[in-house]
Scaffold this active site. Structure first.
Site, PDB file in Angstrom:
ATOM      1  N   CYS A  16       0.861  -1.183   0.000  1.00 38.93           N
ATOM      2  CA  CYS A  16       0.000   0.000   0.000  1.00 38.93           C
ATOM      3  C   CYS A  16       0.897   1.234   0.000  1.00 38.93           C
ATOM      4  O   CYS A  16       2.072   1.140  -0.370  1.00 38.93           O
ATOM      5  CB  CYS A  16      -0.997  -0.024   1.166  1.00 38.93           C
ATOM      6  SG  CYS A  16      -0.263   0.070   2.805  1.00 38.93           S
ATOM      7  N   CYS A  35      -1.703   0.928   7.361  1.00 35.69           N
ATOM      8  CA  CYS A  35      -3.142   0.610   7.455  1.00 35.69           C
ATOM      9  C   CYS A  35      -3.490  -0.645   6.647  1.00 35.69           C
ATOM     10  O   CYS A  35      -3.735  -1.713   7.214  1.00 35.69           O
ATOM     11  CB  CYS A  35      -3.998   1.784   6.966  1.00 35.69           C
ATOM     12  SG  CYS A  35      -3.780   3.295   7.937  1.00 35.69           S
ATOM     13  N   ARG A  36      -3.534  -0.525   5.320  1.00 36.54           N
ATOM     14  CA  ARG A  36      -4.087  -1.608   4.512  1.00 36.54           C
ATOM     15  C   ARG A  36      -3.165  -2.818   4.394  1.00 36.54           C
ATOM     16  O   ARG A  36      -3.595  -3.959   4.626  1.00 36.54           O
ATOM     17  CB  ARG A  36      -4.447  -1.074   3.112  1.00 36.54           C
ATOM     18  CG  ARG A  36      -5.593  -0.086   3.145  1.00 36.54           C
ATOM     19  CD  ARG A  36      -5.703   0.675   1.844  1.00 36.54           C
ATOM     20  NE  ARG A  36      -4.562   1.571   1.644  1.00 36.54           N
ATOM     21  CZ  ARG A  36      -4.356   2.278   0.555  1.00 36.54           C
ATOM     22  NH1 ARG A  36      -5.212   2.180  -0.450  1.00 36.54           N
ATOM     23  NH2 ARG A  36      -3.306   3.073   0.470  1.00 36.54           N
ATOM     24  N   SER A  37      -1.901  -2.587   3.979  1.00 34.93           N
ATOM     25  CA  SER A  37      -1.063  -3.774   3.728  1.00 34.93           C
ATOM     26  C   SER A  37      -0.672  -4.520   5.003  1.00 34.93           C
ATOM     27  O   SER A  37      -0.607  -5.754   4.979  1.00 34.93           O
ATOM     28  CB  SER A  37       0.150  -3.438   2.852  1.00 34.93           C
ATOM     29  OG  SER A  37       1.012  -2.528   3.465  1.00 34.93           O
ATOM     30  N   ASN A  48       2.090   1.625   4.448  1.00 33.60           N
ATOM     31  CA  ASN A  48       2.374   0.366   5.166  1.00 33.60           C
ATOM     32  C   ASN A  48       2.033   0.471   6.662  1.00 33.60           C
ATOM     33  O   ASN A  48       2.685  -0.149   7.499  1.00 33.60           O
ATOM     34  CB  ASN A  48       3.844  -0.064   4.975  1.00 33.60           C
ATOM     35  CG  ASN A  48       4.146  -1.497   5.402  1.00 33.60           C
ATOM     36  OD1 ASN A  48       5.266  -1.814   5.819  1.00 33.60           O
ATOM     37  ND2 ASN A  48       3.189  -2.392   5.311  1.00 33.60           N
ATOM     38  N   ASP A  51      -8.298   3.692   0.889  1.00 37.72           N
ATOM     39  CA  ASP A  51      -7.381   4.170   1.931  1.00 37.72           C
ATOM     40  C   ASP A  51      -8.200   4.721   3.105  1.00 37.72           C
ATOM     41  O   ASP A  51      -8.946   5.683   2.930  1.00 37.72           O
ATOM     42  CB  ASP A  51      -6.511   5.277   1.311  1.00 37.72           C
ATOM     43  CG  ASP A  51      -5.476   5.791   2.280  1.00 37.72           C
ATOM     44  OD1 ASP A  51      -5.534   5.432   3.472  1.00 37.72           O
ATOM     45  OD2 ASP A  51      -4.618   6.562   1.831  1.00 37.72           O
TER      46      ASP A  51
HETATM   47  P1  4NP Z   1      -1.948   2.903   3.992  1.00 35.36           P
HETATM   48  O1  4NP Z   1      -2.656   4.260   4.501  1.00 35.36           O
HETATM   49  O2  4NP Z   1      -1.365   3.212   2.642  1.00 35.36           O
HETATM   50  O3  4NP Z   1      -3.076   1.939   3.917  1.00 35.36           O
HETATM   51  O4  4NP Z   1      -0.906   2.551   5.034  1.00 35.36           O
HETATM   52  C1  4NP Z   1      -2.000   5.476   4.602  1.00 35.36           C
HETATM   53  C2  4NP Z   1      -1.192   5.740   5.688  1.00 35.36           C
HETATM   54  C3  4NP Z   1      -0.587   6.977   5.809  1.00 35.36           C
HETATM   55  C4  4NP Z   1      -0.789   7.939   4.844  1.00 35.36           C
HETATM   56  C5  4NP Z   1      -1.599   7.676   3.740  1.00 35.36           C
HETATM   57  C6  4NP Z   1      -2.193   6.434   3.623  1.00 35.36           C
HETATM   58  N1  4NP Z   1      -0.190   9.223   4.982  1.00 35.36           N
HETATM   59  O5  4NP Z   1      -0.521  10.118   4.174  1.00 35.36           O
HETATM   60  O6  4NP Z   1       0.640   9.406   5.884  1.00 35.36           O
END
Ligand code: 4NP
Length: 162
Positions: free
Chosen positions: A14, A19-21, A17, A131
């Site tokens: 993702c 939340c989703r992955s 790294n 996201d």
């Molecule tokens: P992820 O979510 O890609 O599922 O881990 C996010 C985590 C942090 C951010 C964006 C998406 N950020 O903008 O910091």
């Protein structure tokens, strides 16, 4: 990691790294462990951005996962690196923009599978895992539902082709 040559290796990807992955890694690893398949299937996760490198998953992801029986606390964020292309047989993006990064960075001779994780859950209406980072709390629950469905499909595929 101690992996035999016949081990199938899966990387969930993702943006951050956190939340989703890592949710995908935790859910998929539990399915693998519950079936005693850790010697055959190895899973990891990473982000296409390095902003959260070394950090545990987002507290909201940890809490949502815990309510459904998954423990994400020991996971730590890391960025995608070139060795990943020489390690993983499946590199599965949570959304189209991360898929584009995976394809763009791929060595020409990469022989594994690069695709969307939700391709393994063809009955779902979604093609991407949204996201949840800037959204409301239910986004984290939806991530879990999508990831659980795709984990089942992915495991079935690996068992068929392993
Ligand atoms: P992820 O979510 O890609 O599922 O881990 C996010 C985590 C942090 C951010 C964006 C998406 N950020 O903008 O910091």
């Amino acid at each position: 990691m101690s992996a035999s040559p016949s081990t199938q290796r899966v990387l969930f990807v993702c943006l951050g790294n956190i939340c989703r992955s890592p949710t995908a890694e935790g859910v998929f690893r539990k399915r693998v462990a519950d079936r005693g398949l850790e010697h055959r299937i190895y899973a990891d996760s990473c982000g296409t951005a390095d902003w959260h490198s070394g950090k545990p998953p987002d507290a909201r992801s940890i809490a949502a996962a815990r309510r459904r029986g998954y423990d994400l606390e020991a996971l730590r964020a890391r960025p995608l690196c070139w060795e990943d292309y020489y390690t993983f047989d499946y590199m599965l993006a949570m959304d189209e923009s991360n898929l584009e990064v995976l394809r763009r960075e791929s060595p020409l001779d990469y022989a594994g599978h690069i695709g969307l994780f939700l391709d393994f859950a063809p009955d779902l209406p979604e093609r991407e895992v949204p996201d949840p980072y800037y959204g409301e709390g239910d986004g984290f629950l939806r991530v879990l539902e999508l990831v659980e469905a795709a984990s089942d499909g992915l495991l079935a595929e690996l068992l068929q082709h392993g």
